[in-house]
Design a protein around this motif. Sequence first.
Motif, PDB file in Angstrom:
ATOM      1  N   ALA A  50       0.832  -1.208   0.000  1.00 51.19           N
ATOM      2  CA  ALA A  50       0.000   0.000   0.000  1.00 51.19           C
ATOM      3  C   ALA A  50       0.866   1.258   0.000  1.00 51.19           C
ATOM      4  CB  ALA A  50      -0.925  -0.011   1.215  1.00 51.19           C
ATOM      5  N   ASN A  51       1.949   1.223   0.750  1.00 53.82           N
ATOM      6  CA  ASN A  51       2.887   2.348   0.764  1.00 53.82           C
ATOM      7  C   ASN A  51       3.507   2.557  -0.610  1.00 53.82           C
ATOM      8  OD1 ASN A  51       4.527   4.413   1.958  1.00 53.82           O
ATOM      9  ND2 ASN A  51       6.200   2.946   2.156  1.00 53.82           N
ATOM     10  N   LEU A  52       3.806   1.459  -1.289  1.00 52.96           N
ATOM     11  CA  LEU A  52       4.336   1.556  -2.654  1.00 52.96           C
ATOM     12  C   LEU A  52       3.337   2.228  -3.587  1.00 52.96           C
ATOM     13  CD1 LEU A  52       6.199  -1.712  -3.727  1.00 52.96           C
ATOM     14  CD2 LEU A  52       7.065   0.637  -3.766  1.00 52.96           C
ATOM     15  N   CYS A  53       2.051   1.948  -3.395  1.00 56.52           N
ATOM     16  CA  CYS A  53       1.018   2.603  -4.211  1.00 56.52           C
ATOM     17  C   CYS A  53       1.110   4.119  -4.063  1.00 56.52           C
ATOM     18  CB  CYS A  53      -0.369   2.123  -3.796  1.00 56.52           C
ATOM     19  SG  CYS A  53      -0.745   0.404  -4.180  1.00 56.52           S
ATOM     20  N   ASP A  54       1.308   4.570  -2.824  1.00 62.21           N
ATOM     21  CA  ASP A  54       1.464   6.014  -2.578  1.00 62.21           C
ATOM     22  C   ASP A  54       2.669   6.568  -3.332  1.00 62.21           C
ATOM     23  OD1 ASP A  54      -0.739   6.448  -0.958  1.00 62.21           O
ATOM     24  OD2 ASP A  54       0.359   6.054   0.902  1.00 62.21           O
ATOM     25  N   HIS A  55       3.771   5.853  -3.277  1.00 57.57           N
ATOM     26  CA  HIS A  55       4.993   6.314  -3.947  1.00 57.57           C
ATOM     27  C   HIS A  55       4.804   6.369  -5.464  1.00 57.57           C
ATOM     28  CE1 HIS A  55       8.120   6.596  -0.796  1.00 57.57           C
ATOM     29  NE2 HIS A  55       7.357   5.720  -0.146  1.00 57.57           N
ATOM     30  N   ALA A  56       4.170   5.340  -6.027  1.00 54.24           N
ATOM     31  CA  ALA A  56       3.959   5.312  -7.477  1.00 54.24           C
ATOM     32  C   ALA A  56       3.030   6.432  -7.909  1.00 54.24           C
ATOM     33  CB  ALA A  56       3.401   3.957  -7.903  1.00 54.24           C
ATOM     34  N   GLY A  57       1.942   6.631  -7.156  1.00 56.04           N
ATOM     35  CA  GLY A  57       1.005   7.695  -7.493  1.00 56.04           C
ATOM     36  C   GLY A  57       1.628   9.068  -7.384  1.00 56.04           C
ATOM     37  N   SER A  58       2.405   9.280  -6.321  1.00 55.45           N
ATOM     38  CA  SER A  58       3.085  10.562  -6.145  1.00 55.45           C
ATOM     39  C   SER A  58       4.082  10.802  -7.275  1.00 55.45           C
ATOM     40  CB  SER A  58       3.804  10.583  -4.796  1.00 55.45           C
ATOM     41  OG  SER A  58       4.529  11.781  -4.619  1.00 55.45           O
ATOM     42  N   ALA A  59       4.801   9.751  -7.669  1.00 51.69           N
ATOM     43  CA  ALA A  59       5.772   9.893  -8.756  1.00 51.69           C
ATOM     44  C   ALA A  59       5.091  10.316 -10.050  1.00 51.69           C
ATOM     45  CB  ALA A  59       6.527   8.582  -8.959  1.00 51.69           C
ATOM     46  N   ASP A  86      -6.840   4.204  -5.309  1.00 56.16           N
ATOM     47  CA  ASP A  86      -7.819   3.120  -5.243  1.00 56.16           C
ATOM     48  C   ASP A  86      -7.137   1.768  -5.085  1.00 56.16           C
ATOM     49  OD1 ASP A  86      -9.830   4.967  -5.501  1.00 56.16           O
ATOM     50  OD2 ASP A  86     -10.210   4.586  -7.621  1.00 56.16           O
ATOM     51  N   THR A  87      -5.999   1.594  -5.754  1.00 53.86           N
ATOM     52  CA  THR A  87      -5.251   0.340  -5.614  1.00 53.86           C
ATOM     53  C   THR A  87      -4.779   0.164  -4.181  1.00 53.86           C
ATOM     54  OG1 THR A  87      -4.517   0.478  -7.916  1.00 53.86           O
ATOM     55  CG2 THR A  87      -3.300  -1.003  -6.478  1.00 53.86           C
ATOM     56  N   LYS A  88      -4.300   1.229  -3.574  1.00 53.54           N
ATOM     57  CA  LYS A  88      -3.903   1.175  -2.169  1.00 53.54           C
ATOM     58  C   LYS A  88      -5.057   0.707  -1.289  1.00 53.54           C
ATOM     59  CE  LYS A  88      -2.657   4.181   1.701  1.00 53.54           C
ATOM     60  NZ  LYS A  88      -2.304   5.572   2.121  1.00 53.54           N
ATOM     61  N   ASN A  89      -6.231   1.300  -1.495  1.00 54.08           N
ATOM     62  CA  ASN A  89      -7.392   0.939  -0.685  1.00 54.08           C
ATOM     63  C   ASN A  89      -7.791  -0.518  -0.901  1.00 54.08           C
ATOM     64  OD1 ASN A  89      -7.551   3.546   0.345  1.00 54.08           O
ATOM     65  ND2 ASN A  89      -8.934   4.244  -1.271  1.00 54.08           N
ATOM     66  N   VAL A  90      -7.691  -0.968  -2.139  1.00 53.73           N
ATOM     67  CA  VAL A  90      -8.035  -2.355  -2.457  1.00 53.73           C
ATOM     68  C   VAL A  90      -7.058  -3.320  -1.786  1.00 53.73           C
ATOM     69  CG1 VAL A  90      -7.999  -4.040  -4.350  1.00 53.73           C
ATOM     70  CG2 VAL A  90      -9.276  -1.916  -4.605  1.00 53.73           C
ATOM     71  N   VAL A  91      -5.776  -2.992  -1.829  1.00 53.61           N
ATOM     72  CA  VAL A  91      -4.765  -3.843  -1.206  1.00 53.61           C
ATOM     73  C   VAL A  91      -5.021  -3.978   0.290  1.00 53.61           C
ATOM     74  CG1 VAL A  91      -2.313  -3.923  -0.561  1.00 53.61           C
ATOM     75  CG2 VAL A  91      -2.976  -3.482  -2.933  1.00 53.61           C
ATOM     76  N   ASP A 107     -15.190  -6.250  -4.838  1.00 54.02           N
ATOM     77  CA  ASP A 107     -16.095  -5.310  -5.511  1.00 54.02           C
ATOM     78  C   ASP A 107     -15.406  -3.971  -5.752  1.00 54.02           C
ATOM     79  OD1 ASP A 107     -18.187  -7.159  -5.576  1.00 54.02           O
ATOM     80  OD2 ASP A 107     -18.890  -6.580  -3.590  1.00 54.02           O
ATOM     81  N   GLN A 108     -14.679  -3.504  -4.755  1.00 59.12           N
ATOM     82  CA  GLN A 108     -13.912  -2.266  -4.900  1.00 59.12           C
ATOM     83  C   GLN A 108     -12.822  -2.435  -5.956  1.00 59.12           C
ATOM     84  OE1 GLN A 108     -12.014  -1.006  -1.272  1.00 59.12           O
ATOM     85  NE2 GLN A 108     -11.729   1.102  -1.975  1.00 59.12           N
ATOM     86  N   ALA A 136      -1.878  -1.119 -12.428  1.00 60.38           N
ATOM     87  CA  ALA A 136      -2.743  -0.944 -11.257  1.00 60.38           C
ATOM     88  C   ALA A 136      -3.900  -1.938 -11.295  1.00 60.38           C
ATOM     89  CB  ALA A 136      -3.267   0.486 -11.206  1.00 60.38           C
ATOM     90  N   VAL A 137      -4.492  -2.111 -12.461  1.00 62.91           N
ATOM     91  CA  VAL A 137      -5.603  -3.053 -12.609  1.00 62.91           C
ATOM     92  C   VAL A 137      -5.131  -4.489 -12.379  1.00 62.91           C
ATOM     93  CG1 VAL A 137      -7.265  -4.008 -14.264  1.00 62.91           C
ATOM     94  CG2 VAL A 137      -6.978  -1.538 -14.066  1.00 62.91           C
ATOM     95  N   ASP A 138      -3.920  -4.802 -12.805  1.00 64.03           N
ATOM     96  CA  ASP A 138      -3.388  -6.141 -12.561  1.00 64.03           C
ATOM     97  C   ASP A 138      -3.328  -6.441 -11.062  1.00 64.03           C
ATOM     98  OD1 ASP A 138      -3.106  -6.714 -15.234  1.00 64.03           O
ATOM     99  OD2 ASP A 138      -0.964  -6.251 -15.316  1.00 64.03           O
TER     100      ASP A 138
END
Length: 214
Positions: free
Chosen positions: A17-26, A134-139, A145-146, A197-199
């Motif tokens: 989830a932390n990685l999701c933040d880093h990727a999105g910020s990048a 959204d990927t972070k939240n899903v993880v 469903d999300q 992200a979808v993967d």
Amino acid sequence: MRHAFRAQLDALHGGIANLCDHAGSAMDHATEALLQADLQIAEDVIDRYNDIAYLCTSLESDALVILARQAPVAGDLRAVVSSLKDVADLQRMGALATHVARISRRRHPAIAVPAEVADYFGEMGRIAVRLSEDTKNVVLARDPDQAAQLNVDDEAMDELHRELFAQVMNPGWSHGTVTAVDVTLLSRYYERFADHAVDVANRVIYQTTGKQQR
């Protein structure tokens, strides 16, 4: 042992989830650099990829330790192996953001994309950041469903990608071959960012329901 495994797996999911933040910020900052021809921001995105790569290596190590010490089977094994794949996808997302930043740096001080297509990339950047969140939240929630809802934004990204390609291929395109190549590559980077992200989300669906997504 079971409690220790769950704690380790939860920590692994937290790291992802932390990685999701880093990727999105990048990608958010890479988009800013692209649209404003901001060299310093582009350089920061490129430099900070090392942080993403380090986090990925650390998470991969954690996953391998779980495999070695806990010897999970069935669904538990699938969860750990899926986490390894998630890390690879998120590292790729970070790399795609650096590709955007590199094009921005290469064309500096000019803006790499013509004014008439800048809004496309602004929207692609917004979708990319939303997908990361959204990927972070899903993880973290493990909600199938999300997870399925990410496909909506992915389809929006695909449509923007198609529209940009049509712009470049239009006989009225007046910005030359080099810019056409830049726009095509940039569009592809955003489109692939969304796909990764979808993967990740699709693996959550598979882990929780046993159903493969197409």
